[in-house]
Design a protein around this motif. Sequence first.
Motif, PDB file in Angstrom:
ATOM      1  N   VAL A  20      42.576  43.954  40.982  1.00  0.00           N
ATOM      2  CA  VAL A  20      41.219  44.110  40.415  1.00  0.00           C
ATOM      3  C   VAL A  20      41.291  44.235  38.888  1.00  0.00           C
ATOM      4  CG1 VAL A  20      40.989  46.634  40.626  1.00  0.00           C
ATOM      5  CG2 VAL A  20      38.959  45.177  40.749  1.00  0.00           C
ATOM      6  N   LYS A  25      38.763  37.123  35.777  1.00  0.00           N
ATOM      7  CA  LYS A  25      38.866  36.441  37.068  1.00  0.00           C
ATOM      8  C   LYS A  25      37.501  35.818  37.383  1.00  0.00           C
ATOM      9  CE  LYS A  25      40.187  39.807  39.856  1.00  0.00           C
ATOM     10  NZ  LYS A  25      40.183  40.998  39.000  1.00  0.00           N
ATOM     11  N   LEU A  28      34.792  37.014  40.048  1.00  0.00           N
ATOM     12  CA  LEU A  28      35.291  38.220  40.735  1.00  0.00           C
ATOM     13  C   LEU A  28      35.111  39.456  39.877  1.00  0.00           C
ATOM     14  CD1 LEU A  28      38.564  36.531  42.028  1.00  0.00           C
ATOM     15  CD2 LEU A  28      36.677  37.329  43.473  1.00  0.00           C
ATOM     16  N   VAL A  29      35.173  40.607  40.526  1.00  0.00           N
ATOM     17  CA  VAL A  29      35.096  41.876  39.795  1.00  0.00           C
ATOM     18  C   VAL A  29      36.384  42.053  38.985  1.00  0.00           C
ATOM     19  CG1 VAL A  29      34.988  44.380  40.037  1.00  0.00           C
ATOM     20  CG2 VAL A  29      33.641  42.929  41.570  1.00  0.00           C
ATOM     21  N   HIS A  37      28.842  39.579  41.996  1.00  0.00           N
ATOM     22  CA  HIS A  37      28.559  40.657  42.956  1.00  0.00           C
ATOM     23  C   HIS A  37      27.528  41.614  42.382  1.00  0.00           C
ATOM     24  CE1 HIS A  37      31.734  39.877  45.926  1.00  0.00           C
ATOM     25  NE2 HIS A  37      32.363  39.332  44.897  1.00  0.00           N
ATOM     26  N   PHE A  45      35.998  49.451  43.127  1.00  0.00           N
ATOM     27  CA  PHE A  45      37.335  49.069  43.584  1.00  0.00           C
ATOM     28  C   PHE A  45      38.341  50.213  43.420  1.00  0.00           C
ATOM     29  CE2 PHE A  45      35.569  44.916  43.876  1.00  0.00           C
ATOM     30  CZ  PHE A  45      36.340  44.291  44.846  1.00  0.00           C
ATOM     31  N   THR A  98      34.141  45.935  49.479  1.00  0.00           N
ATOM     32  CA  THR A  98      35.192  45.679  48.473  1.00  0.00           C
ATOM     33  C   THR A  98      36.495  45.133  49.062  1.00  0.00           C
ATOM     34  OG1 THR A  98      35.535  48.050  48.710  1.00  0.00           O
ATOM     35  CG2 THR A  98      34.541  47.303  46.642  1.00  0.00           C
ATOM     36  N   SER A 267      31.821  33.609  44.562  1.00  0.00           N
ATOM     37  CA  SER A 267      32.856  34.652  44.508  1.00  0.00           C
ATOM     38  C   SER A 267      34.056  34.275  45.384  1.00  0.00           C
ATOM     39  CB  SER A 267      32.298  35.987  45.003  1.00  0.00           C
ATOM     40  OG  SER A 267      33.372  36.878  45.266  1.00  0.00           O
ATOM     41  N   GLY A 269      36.431  35.654  46.849  1.00  0.00           N
ATOM     42  CA  GLY A 269      36.979  36.950  47.282  1.00  0.00           C
ATOM     43  C   GLY A 269      38.233  36.820  48.146  1.00  0.00           C
ATOM     44  N   ALA A 272      41.110  36.303  45.823  1.00  0.00           N
ATOM     45  CA  ALA A 272      41.507  37.583  45.217  1.00  0.00           C
ATOM     46  C   ALA A 272      42.396  38.353  46.193  1.00  0.00           C
ATOM     47  CB  ALA A 272      40.266  38.410  44.870  1.00  0.00           C
ATOM     48  N   ASP A 273      42.044  38.302  47.469  1.00  0.00           N
ATOM     49  CA  ASP A 273      42.865  38.987  48.484  1.00  0.00           C
ATOM     50  C   ASP A 273      44.283  38.410  48.510  1.00  0.00           C
ATOM     51  OD1 ASP A 273      40.640  40.402  49.148  1.00  0.00           O
ATOM     52  OD2 ASP A 273      40.588  39.802  51.252  1.00  0.00           O
TER      53      ASP A 273
HETATM   54  N1  LIG Z   1      38.308  41.582  42.364  1.00  0.00           N
HETATM   55  C1  LIG Z   1      37.541  41.239  43.399  1.00  0.00           C
HETATM   56  N2  LIG Z   1      36.271  40.835  43.220  1.00  0.00           N
HETATM   57  C2  LIG Z   1      35.511  40.493  44.293  1.00  0.00           C
HETATM   58  N3  LIG Z   1      35.929  40.494  45.552  1.00  0.00           N
HETATM   59  C3  LIG Z   1      37.188  40.882  45.776  1.00  0.00           C
HETATM   60  N4  LIG Z   1      37.899  41.026  46.914  1.00  0.00           N
HETATM   61  C4  LIG Z   1      39.107  41.467  46.595  1.00  0.00           C
HETATM   62  N5  LIG Z   1      39.220  41.634  45.262  1.00  0.00           N
HETATM   63  C5  LIG Z   1      38.042  41.269  44.729  1.00  0.00           C
END
Ligand SMILES: Nc1ncnc2[nH]cnc12
Length: 290
Positions: A20, A25, A28-29, A37, A45, A98, A267, A269, A272-273
Amino acid sequence: MVAYCEAVGRCAVTALLYEVSATPKPGLVDRLNQGAHKDMDFFSFMASTAALSSYFIKCAFQGTMFDGDDLGRLFQSLRPLGKEAEDAMLRATGGANTHKGLIFSMGIICAAAGRCLKGKKDACLDAEEICTLVSCMTRGLCARELYALKKAAGFTHGERIYQKYGFRGIRGEVENGFPTVRTYSLPVLRQLKSRKDYPINDILVQTLLHLMAVNEDTNVAARHDKETLNYVKRYASEALDAGGMFTAEGIDLIHAMDRDFIIKNISPGGTADLLAVTIMFDLLQGTRLI
Ligand SMILES: Nc1ncnc2[nH]cnc12
Ligand SMILES: CC(C)(COP(=O)(O)OP(=O)(O)OC[C@H]1O[C@@H](n2cnc3c(N)ncnc32)[C@H](O[C@H]2O[C@H](COP(=O)(O)OP(=O)(O)OP(=O)(O)O)[C@@H](O)[C@H]2O)[C@@H]1O)[C@@H](O)C(=O)NCCC(=O)NCCS
């Protein structure tokens, strides 16, 4: 054994925090903004990660304690822990998803890392070994939950996207032992880390772009469609061609991508995972945890 499980849990928490924190990114957050988001930000997060720290240790413990060869049963035994963890995440974030994806994938990885200790005096962890265990634990998952799906209604995002496009998403990743991570992002991360002059933040964003260029992110497909997913992949490839985080032109493109994804409500997401999973494997690799 407790110290071992705590060490695995610490790697998982570090992976979530690094993911995070990596900035910028697109969509993404991160430390700059909430991405696409409305119900979560950087602090959600942090709170969510803190709430999950004991969950990861419990999953590792479950792996060390599991007796027998039917690893499908180890996977099944994680479900109640996953449910508890989801409740803890929702409480910590005021109801935001999250880490919904990572409760699933990182939980399985922690249990597999725990299982690696079986029959060994000390465990020097290896990503390939963990991925093989992950795959054994989840064998038949896609067949059970996607291919033979018979429901009149109430489809999850992942089920709907499989029916529409044939993407197997996170279920395909775990059942095949994280092929996207093993083939693409982990080699990239390791190669970039061998360059001592690159900051860790830039290495992580660059690794994310490599993932974005190939990943079948069911989050993007669920909010939008296959064409939007192809758009994300093309845009990420373009940013990489421009040098990504290692040229001024690349950095400008990544910021433009972020603005564009926010406006379009995109997003990635799931990608990001997979970045967090990549970081986890890198942290575990070669680490003697006891
Ligand atoms: N940084 C992030 N932003 C949005 N969704 C996510 N899922 C996992 N990490 C994330
Ligand atoms: C097995 C389940 C987890 C599957 O559930 P579902 O059918 O919903 O599956 P998917 O949507 O396919 O995937 C679930 C999450 O996995 C992430 N993901 C997506 N694509 C990939 C990919 N290619 N590789 C890896 N990971 C992927 C993704 O997580 C991210 O999204 C989360 C936010 O999701 P959501 O709220 O739906 O999205 P928003 O866009 O915010 O929603 P809207 O505003 O549009 O409404 C976030 O966490 C990201 O990290 C997918 O969401 C399911 O069966 C299950 O939950 N099981 C519980 C079992 C369990 O936990 N057991 C214990 C441990 S094994």
